[in-house]
Design a protein around this motif. Structure first.
Motif, short mmCIF file in Angstrom:
data_model
loop_
_atom_site.label_atom_id
_atom_site.label_comp_id
_atom_site.label_asym_id
_atom_site.label_seq_id
_atom_site.Cartn_x
_atom_site.Cartn_y
_atom_site.Cartn_z
N PRO A 265 -4.44 59.88 11.59
CA PRO A 265 -3.68 58.90 12.37
C PRO A 265 -4.54 58.11 13.34
O PRO A 265 -4.29 56.93 13.59
N GLU A 266 -5.58 58.75 13.89
CA GLU A 266 -6.38 58.10 14.93
C GLU A 266 -7.84 58.49 14.78
O GLU A 266 -8.17 59.65 14.52
N VAL A 267 -8.73 57.51 14.93
CA VAL A 267 -10.18 57.75 14.80
C VAL A 267 -10.90 57.05 15.93
O VAL A 267 -10.65 55.87 16.22
N CYS A 268 -11.82 57.77 16.57
CA CYS A 268 -12.67 57.21 17.61
C CYS A 268 -13.97 56.69 16.98
O CYS A 268 -14.61 57.39 16.20
N ILE A 269 -14.35 55.49 17.34
CA ILE A 269 -15.66 54.97 16.94
C ILE A 269 -16.60 55.20 18.12
O ILE A 269 -16.46 54.57 19.18
N GLY A 270 -17.54 56.12 17.93
CA GLY A 270 -18.46 56.47 19.01
C GLY A 270 -19.74 55.67 18.97
O GLY A 270 -20.18 55.11 19.97
N SER A 271 -20.36 55.59 17.78
CA SER A 271 -21.56 54.77 17.64
C SER A 271 -21.76 54.41 16.18
O SER A 271 -21.43 55.19 15.28
N MET A 272 -22.29 53.21 15.97
CA MET A 272 -22.72 52.76 14.65
C MET A 272 -24.05 52.03 14.89
O MET A 272 -24.08 50.98 15.53
N ALA A 273 -25.13 52.62 14.42
CA ALA A 273 -26.47 52.18 14.79
C ALA A 273 -26.76 50.76 14.30
O ALA A 273 -26.31 50.34 13.22
N ALA A 274 -27.54 50.05 15.10
CA ALA A 274 -27.93 48.69 14.76
C ALA A 274 -29.07 48.69 13.75
O ALA A 274 -29.93 49.56 13.76
N THR A 275 -29.04 47.71 12.84
CA THR A 275 -30.16 47.42 11.95
C THR A 275 -30.36 45.91 11.96
O THR A 275 -29.58 45.16 12.55
N ALA A 276 -31.39 45.46 11.27
CA ALA A 276 -31.70 44.03 11.26
C ALA A 276 -30.57 43.22 10.64
O ALA A 276 -30.37 42.05 10.98
N GLU A 277 -29.80 43.84 9.75
CA GLU A 277 -28.75 43.11 9.03
C GLU A 277 -27.40 43.13 9.76
O GLU A 277 -26.46 42.47 9.33
N LYS A 278 -27.31 43.87 10.86
CA LYS A 278 -26.01 44.05 11.51
C LYS A 278 -25.90 43.27 12.81
O LYS A 278 -26.90 42.99 13.47
N THR A 279 -24.66 42.93 13.16
CA THR A 279 -24.38 42.24 14.42
C THR A 279 -24.03 43.27 15.48
O THR A 279 -23.19 44.14 15.26
N VAL A 280 -24.68 43.17 16.63
CA VAL A 280 -24.41 44.10 17.73
C VAL A 280 -23.07 43.73 18.36
O VAL A 280 -22.88 42.60 18.83
N ILE A 281 -22.15 44.70 18.38
CA ILE A 281 -20.81 44.48 18.91
C ILE A 281 -20.75 44.87 20.38
O ILE A 281 -20.17 44.17 21.21
N ASN A 282 -21.31 46.02 20.71
CA ASN A 282 -21.49 46.43 22.10
C ASN A 282 -22.73 47.32 22.15
O ASN A 282 -23.49 47.38 21.19
N GLN A 283 -22.95 48.03 23.24
CA GLN A 283 -24.18 48.81 23.39
C GLN A 283 -24.33 49.90 22.34
O GLN A 283 -25.45 50.31 22.03
N ALA A 284 -23.22 50.38 21.79
CA ALA A 284 -23.29 51.52 20.87
C ALA A 284 -22.93 51.18 19.43
O ALA A 284 -23.14 51.99 18.54
N ILE A 285 -22.39 50.00 19.18
CA ILE A 285 -21.82 49.69 17.86
C ILE A 285 -22.40 48.40 17.31
O ILE A 285 -22.48 47.38 18.00
N ALA A 286 -22.80 48.47 16.04
CA ALA A 286 -23.23 47.28 15.30
C ALA A 286 -22.58 47.32 13.93
O ALA A 286 -22.42 48.39 13.34
N CYS A 287 -22.18 46.16 13.42
CA CYS A 287 -21.45 46.10 12.15
C CYS A 287 -22.00 44.97 11.28
O CYS A 287 -22.51 43.97 11.77
N ASP A 288 -21.83 45.16 9.96
CA ASP A 288 -22.03 44.05 9.04
C ASP A 288 -20.70 43.77 8.34
O ASP A 288 -19.67 44.40 8.66
#
Length: 328
Positions: A265-288
């Motif tokens: 029902p509920e999921v916490c996103i704690g961190s998603m590491a940055a790579t060259a191909e990803k956009t930094v969303i905040n200090q801990a999360i980057a997404c493509d």
């Protein structure tokens, strides 16, 4: 001379290195390696290697690390296991008495092991209380670990415990999986019976698997399992009395679990590491684009996401963060 690597979360290692220099003077072959919120485990691993490469003698290295089970320690542990140097040794609980003692000890020591043996008691004895009468006479005995839950394999198949459905008390996406923040802050908050680290890659990697198990908080069982095993566990009524914390390395792994019938029902996103191909969303999360597509597919299954690194942090809305980056 034995080289010293100071490794920590945030700028602690840099600060204590500066403090050590004020007391003992500038030191050669000492490096501070810090983990910042935008880094993943592999980034920390490479920074450690880069630091060691600057030492005159790379065969004798002492790692002074802030916290057992955190990402800096896990990557130091990985280095010690992978690189195969006989005189690479690590101590956690980095404090200033430990560092100053290490500076003095290495002047007459030939090996990192010799330095470790000399500084360990001084680092421990550097913890003192003022007023003195409040100083404990001796360290309190560690609390006994919680009794181990009965092995499910010993319970006849078909047995229904509790309501027959495993209770997912906390589910998290975190590139670092089980590390200091999860092993301390979140386990105290959630108080799970078991921690399930769900990853096909990690479950077949003995080194990473052992590092994660070492990071387990006292009294909590940690199991590193493939996604298919979680799907089996979810359907097994023998886990009905289990309160679980579940950790995924990526949203793609979580989606595969949900496609196998597991519902969160509920999921916490704690961190998603940055790579060259990803956009930094905040200090801990980057997404493509694939991450966003996957998160949307999970949301469409009825799962609510929230962003929170530690329990004391403000809760953020992942969709609002993505919208700010024109990715929602």
């Amino acid at each position: 001379m034995v080289g010293i690597v100071l490794a920590s979360h945030g700028k602690f290692a840099e600060g204590i290195k500066e403090s050590g220099s004020m007391i003992f003077g500038p030191q050669e072959d000492v490096a501070a390696v810090v983990l910042t919120p935008d880094m993943g485990p592999d980034d920390m691993h490479q920074k450690l290697l880069d630091a060691i490469s600057t030492f005159n003698d790379q065969e004798h290295v002492l790692f002074l690390v802030d916290l057992w089970g955190g990402t800096p320690f896990n990557q130091v542990s990985r280095l010690i296991s992978e690189e195969g140097h006989e005189d690479w040794v690590a101590i956690t609980g980095l404090n200033l008495p430990m560092l100053v003692s290490a500076y003095g000890s290495r002047m007459g020591a030939e090996t990192a092991v010799d330095v470790m043996k000399e500084i360990y008691p001084e680092a421990r004895d550097g913890i003192k209380v003022k007023p003195e009468e409040l100083q404990p006479a001796s360290a309190a005995a560690p609390a006994a670990p919680a009794p181990a839950a009965a092995a499910v394999s010993a319970i006849p198949e078909g047995t229904v415990l509790g309501d027959g459905h495993i209770h997912y008390a906390y589910v998290r996406i975190d590139t670092r999986l089980l590390h200091g923040q999860v092993a301390t802050a979140w386990t105290k908050q959630v108080q799970p019976d078991r921690i399930l680290v769900v990853s096909d890659a990690v479950s077949h990697d003995d080194l990473r698997k052992n590092m994660i198990i070492q990071a387990a908080p006292p009294g909590v069982h940690v199991h590193v399992i493939p996604i298919s095993k979680l799907i089996e566990v979810d359907k097994d009524p023998r886990f009905g009395a289990t309160k679980a914390m579940v950790l995924f390395e990526t949203p793609q792994d979580l989606l595969r679990a949900e496609e196998g019938g597991v519902k969160f029902p509920e999921v916490c996103i704690g961190s998603m590491a940055a790579t060259a191909e990803k956009t930094v969303i905040n200090q801990a999360i980057a997404c493509d684009e694939d991450d966003v597509k996957t998160l949307k597919a999970i949301r469409d299954n009825g799962t609510h996401f929230y962003v929170q690194k530690v329990p004391s942090d403000h809760v953020d809305d992942i969709w609002a963060l993505l919208k700010e980056k024109n990715m929602a």
